[in-house]
Design a protein around this motif. Structure first.
Motif, PDB file in Angstrom:
ATOM      1  N   ASP A 156      22.336  52.999 -46.083  1.00 48.30           N
ATOM      2  CA  ASP A 156      21.472  54.159 -45.828  1.00 48.30           C
ATOM      3  C   ASP A 156      20.291  54.157 -46.784  1.00 48.30           C
ATOM      4  N   SER A 157      19.561  55.272 -46.824  1.00 45.71           N
ATOM      5  CA  SER A 157      18.343  55.292 -47.652  1.00 45.71           C
ATOM      6  C   SER A 157      18.660  55.134 -49.138  1.00 45.71           C
ATOM      7  N   PHE A 194      28.358  52.615 -41.704  1.00 42.96           N
ATOM      8  CA  PHE A 194      27.245  53.502 -41.376  1.00 42.96           C
ATOM      9  C   PHE A 194      25.930  52.768 -41.569  1.00 42.96           C
ATOM     10  N   SER A 198      21.692  53.612 -41.315  1.00 38.86           N
ATOM     11  CA  SER A 198      20.602  54.575 -41.064  1.00 38.86           C
ATOM     12  C   SER A 198      19.315  53.815 -40.786  1.00 38.86           C
ATOM     13  N   SER A 199      18.269  54.566 -40.482  1.00 42.24           N
ATOM     14  CA  SER A 199      16.976  53.935 -40.160  1.00 42.24           C
ATOM     15  C   SER A 199      16.438  53.145 -41.341  1.00 42.24           C
ATOM     16  N   ALA A 200      16.777  53.614 -42.577  1.00 41.23           N
ATOM     17  CA  ALA A 200      16.318  52.877 -43.756  1.00 41.23           C
ATOM     18  C   ALA A 200      16.974  51.495 -43.800  1.00 41.23           C
ATOM     19  N   LEU A 208      18.130  49.884 -41.112  1.00 52.56           N
ATOM     20  CA  LEU A 208      17.551  49.135 -39.990  1.00 52.56           C
ATOM     21  C   LEU A 208      16.251  48.456 -40.405  1.00 52.56           C
ATOM     22  N   ARG A 209      15.466  49.192 -41.180  1.00 53.13           N
ATOM     23  CA  ARG A 209      14.164  48.656 -41.616  1.00 53.13           C
ATOM     24  C   ARG A 209      14.350  47.361 -42.391  1.00 53.13           C
ATOM     25  N   VAL A 244      23.654  52.504 -32.787  1.00 57.31           N
ATOM     26  CA  VAL A 244      22.408  52.748 -33.509  1.00 57.31           C
ATOM     27  C   VAL A 244      21.329  51.786 -33.029  1.00 57.31           C
TER      28      VAL A 244
END
Lengths: 640, 124
Positions: free
Chosen positions: B24-25, B55, B57-59, B61-62, B90
């Motif tokens: 995550d971020s 899990f 998150s978009s962070a 994924l980046r 996701v």
């Protein structure tokens, strides 16, 4: 530091301990010394009493012996045949003259005793010589007035048929002095018949002199008592010839005195003496010749008073010494600890922020010196630390204010600054944006023009400043596309191409956009990797699939399809970001789409504002104390 | 939740990055550092094994997209394997699986790699 305890300096503390201990040791030594001394003294007093009584007895005996010998010798002379009266007188006078201790001597003969010799007259014959004003005086005791034959010294001796010592008396006939008389009987040589007595007197004052010599110290004294308990010699002359029990002695001591009569040996006892106070050693010895008793009294008091005085002096000295010790210890400890006090003051100042206060110079290279230098190091480090902290705080504050400004700018980019509750004739709109941090990557936008409502919701990957920058770019591109009146799919294609270009950081945006014809409810939407909207109409709330393509920013040259559908009257379109669906509680559980759909289904229809508040409230309740995980955005459009 | 990253060398020019926990971020930067440190120009194939990833998150994924982009630019290959259902979802939402080499499991990936090998041998 212990609380509620009054401050007590180290100096006082240490001094009190040392002085207390010193006092304790001193008291122990002094009392031991005192009791040992007393014990020694008691032994000494006892020995002294014994010695004194024996020496006094010896002295008195010597005198008495000399007197009795003189009287006995005179008696022998008187019985010499053919001795003349004149000769007897001469001899008597000579004895008195040559014996200092003899006060007077007499020869007293029975009537007719003179028949033993021509020269002795047949009538009474009793010459008496005694000392008077330094010369020898003569008295004739044969006068009818004196009547010597009835006198005790004469009749008692005649009766006893042996030499006797008289009780003390005042000689009223001859010399008028206090005296004791030794009388010895004279017998005719041939018939052994009583012929008279010879006497020798001793003045009581002579015995007093001997007794005075037996005086010990200031209060020790001796006295002589006759057979019949009459005082013969005593330091206080007024007691002469008084019975002993009147000399104010205790019952107990009187009994002990009486007991001593049963023995010829010396008697010693330790007793209380009433008028001297305290205790006395008493020694009593009976004289064999006269049956008199020599009594020596040695009060302890005087000698103990000396010990007491000595003890008092030592105590005073010790108190002075301990006081001196106290102040010396206080002084030394103060000298040692005063740097600590100064250090404490300076440390308090340093603690209060006065970091430039000079530390006291260490006086010695000891533990306090070490402490001072350690403090100095600490202060330098503290100064540096505070300086760094101030700089960092200033930087931080600057950044904070910059971010605050950035937040304002970001919020100004979206309608209603992140909080919209709009109610029109043909639609209602609720929008809320709550970034997880000051700024974030979520966004929404809407615009009403030409009977159409354009809208967009999106979520830039990650959060914070990088996401905010990318969001700004995204929303700028969207507003530009609206001016060009592009359909949703083309809007995304255009935005995607621009966002992908030079996107080395691989930031991306998931987003939904669309347009509603407010007259017909005809809706066109496009989806770039975002979660589908939820529609709630008359039917059960459900996810409305909007097929689309990859999130914006990842790949160029992507076509996004326009998805058309009709929004029925009284239908509501719910759009959201994963800050809602993936909200975490403190156990890391997720809120989930299903929970959101269920909640939406149960909402009262036709009030977007209320619906929005309910959803946000429910999500907040779920997250409880957990920190907001991601930016939260909710966009609700109700078609009337 | 924390992140655990294990980088193993498959062969001279291939690396496997096993990611476990939550990406995550808060943890994405860790993966970025590992990638920066471990994967150089000479690496032809990078495999992200997401078997233990719970899990994403978009962070996160980046970072995955960035790694893929880096490999594309170097002419290398980027492969994803062992996606758990929620992880796969996701990817599906943002429709990012298109044009990515994603494999259900090791066997599928091995077959793919073998096929690619053969292509090279055949001179295609």
């Amino acid at each position: 530091m212990t609380r509620n305890k009054p401050f007590q300096s180290l100096a006082t503390h240490l001094s009190l301990w040392i002085v207390s201990l010193g006092a304790l040791i001193f008291i122990a030594i002094l009392s031991t010394n005192y009791f040992l001394s007393r014990h020694l003294l008691e032994n000494y007093v006892e020995q002294l009493a014994k010695k004194t009584v024996l020496s006094t007895v010896q002295r008195v005996d010597t005198v008495l012996h000399s007197i009795s010998t003189s009287a006995d010798s005179l008696a022998a002379i008187v019985t010499t045949p053919d001795i003349s009266k004149k000769h007897i007188k001469q001899m008597t006078k000579a004895f008195v003259e040559n014996n200092a201790e003899i006060f007077g001597m007499a020869v007293a003969l029975e009537d007719g005793a003179a028949s033993a010799s021509d020269t002795v007259p047949s009538e009474s014959f009793a010459p008496y010589y005694y000392k008077k004003n330094g010369s020898i005086a003569y008295a004739d005791l044969a006068s009818d007035l004196y009547n010597y034959k009835n006198r005790h010294w004469y009749s008692d001796t005649k009766k006893a048929s042996t030499a006797i010592w008289s009780e003390p008396y005042i000689d009223d006939g001859g010399s008028n002095v206090h005296m004791v008389t030794y009388s010895t009987p004279i017998y005719f040589e041939d018939s052994r018949k009583f012929a008279g007595v010879t006497t020798a007197d001793i003045k009581l004052s002579w015995l007093d002199d001997i007794i005075q010599k037996s005086k010990i110290g200031k209060s020790g004294f001796g006295f002589i008592v006759s057979k019949n308990d009459t005082i013969i010699a005593y330091p206080d002359k007024s007691l002469h010839m008084r019975p002993l029990h009147k000399a104010n002695i205790t019952e107990e001591n009187w009994q002990k005195y009486l007991d001593s009569k049963n023995t010829t040996a010396a008697v010693y006892f330790y007793t209380t003496c009433r008028y001297q106070g305290g205790h006395c050693w008493v020694a009593i010895k009976t004289l064999k010749s006269s049956g008199w008793k020599i009594v020596i009294v040695l009060p302890e008091q005087e000698l103990i008073a000396d010990i007491n005085a000595l003890t008092l002096k030592i105590s005073a000295l010790a108190v002075a010494g301990l006081t001196l010790l106290f102040f010396v210890v206080v002084y030394i400890t103060r000298t040692l600890t005063s740097p600590l006090g100064k250090l404490a003051t300076v440390t308090r100042d340093i603690g209060a922020g006065k970091l430039d206060r000079a530390l006291p110079e260490p006086v010695r290279n000891d533990e306090i010196g070490l402490l001072t230098s350690a403090f100095s190091t600490m202060r330098t480090a503290l100064k540096q630390y505070i300086h760094d902290l101030q700089e960092s705080t200033a930087r931080h504050q600057k950044l904070e204010s910059e971010i605050q400004i950035a937040k304002d700018i970001q919020m100004s980019m979206i309608p209603g600054a992140g909080n919209v509750s709009l109610r029109q004739n043909d639609f209602q709109l609720f929008a809320l944006l709550r970034p997880a941090r000051s700024v974030g990557g979520d966004f929404y936008y809407y615009q009403q023009s030409d009977g159409k409502l354009h809208f967009i919701i999106g979520d830039v990957s990650d959060k914070g400043v990088p996401a905010a920058l990318f969001m700004a770019k995204t929303i700028t591109l969207y507003t530009r596309a609206l001016k060009e009146k592009l359909p949703p799919g083309e809007i995304f294609s255009m935005m995607n191409d621009i966002l992908t270009e030079n996107n080395d950081a691989c930031m991306f945006v998931t987003t939904l956009c669309g347009v509603i014809d407010l007259k017909t409810g005809k809706t066109i939407m496009a989806n770039a990797g975002h979660m589908n909207p939820i529609i709630k109409g008359t039917e059960h709330a459900s996810e409305h699939t909007v097929p689309g393509a990859t999130a914006l920013g990842l790949m160029a040259d992507i076509k996004y399809p326009d998805i058309e559908f009709t929004l029925n009257h009284n239908s509501t379109l719910f759009m959201y970001t994963d800050g809602i669906s993936e909200a975490h509680d403190k156990n890391q559980a997720q809120y989930s789409d299903e929970k959101l759909i269920a909640l939406i289904n149960d909402l009262e229809p036709g009030n977007t504002s209320q619906a929005g508040d309910s959803i946000i409230k429910d999500v907040d309740t779920f997250a409880d104390t957990a920190e907001q995980f991601d930016d939260i955005t909710l966009l609700i459009i109700h078609y009337e | 939740m924390s992140l655990e990253i294990t980088v193993t060398t498959e062969n001279s020019n291939s690396k496997r990055v096993s990611i476990a926990g939550s990406l995550d971020s808060n943890t994405a930067q860790e993966l970025q550092h590992s990638v920066d440190a471990e994967i150089g120009d000479t690496i032809a194939t990078v495999i992200f094994d997401l078997k233990e990833l719970d899990f994403l998150s978009s962070a996160g994924l980046r970072v995955i997209f960035k790694t893929r982009k880096m490999m594309d630019n170097n002419g290398g290959r980027f492969l994803l394997v062992n996606l758990q259902p929620q992880i796969k979802k996701v990817f599906e939402i943002i429709k990012a699986l298109d044009g990515m080499n994603v494999f259900k499991n090791q066997e599928e990936m091995d077959n793919y790699l073998a096929a690619m090998q053969n292509k090279v041998i055949d001179g295609e």
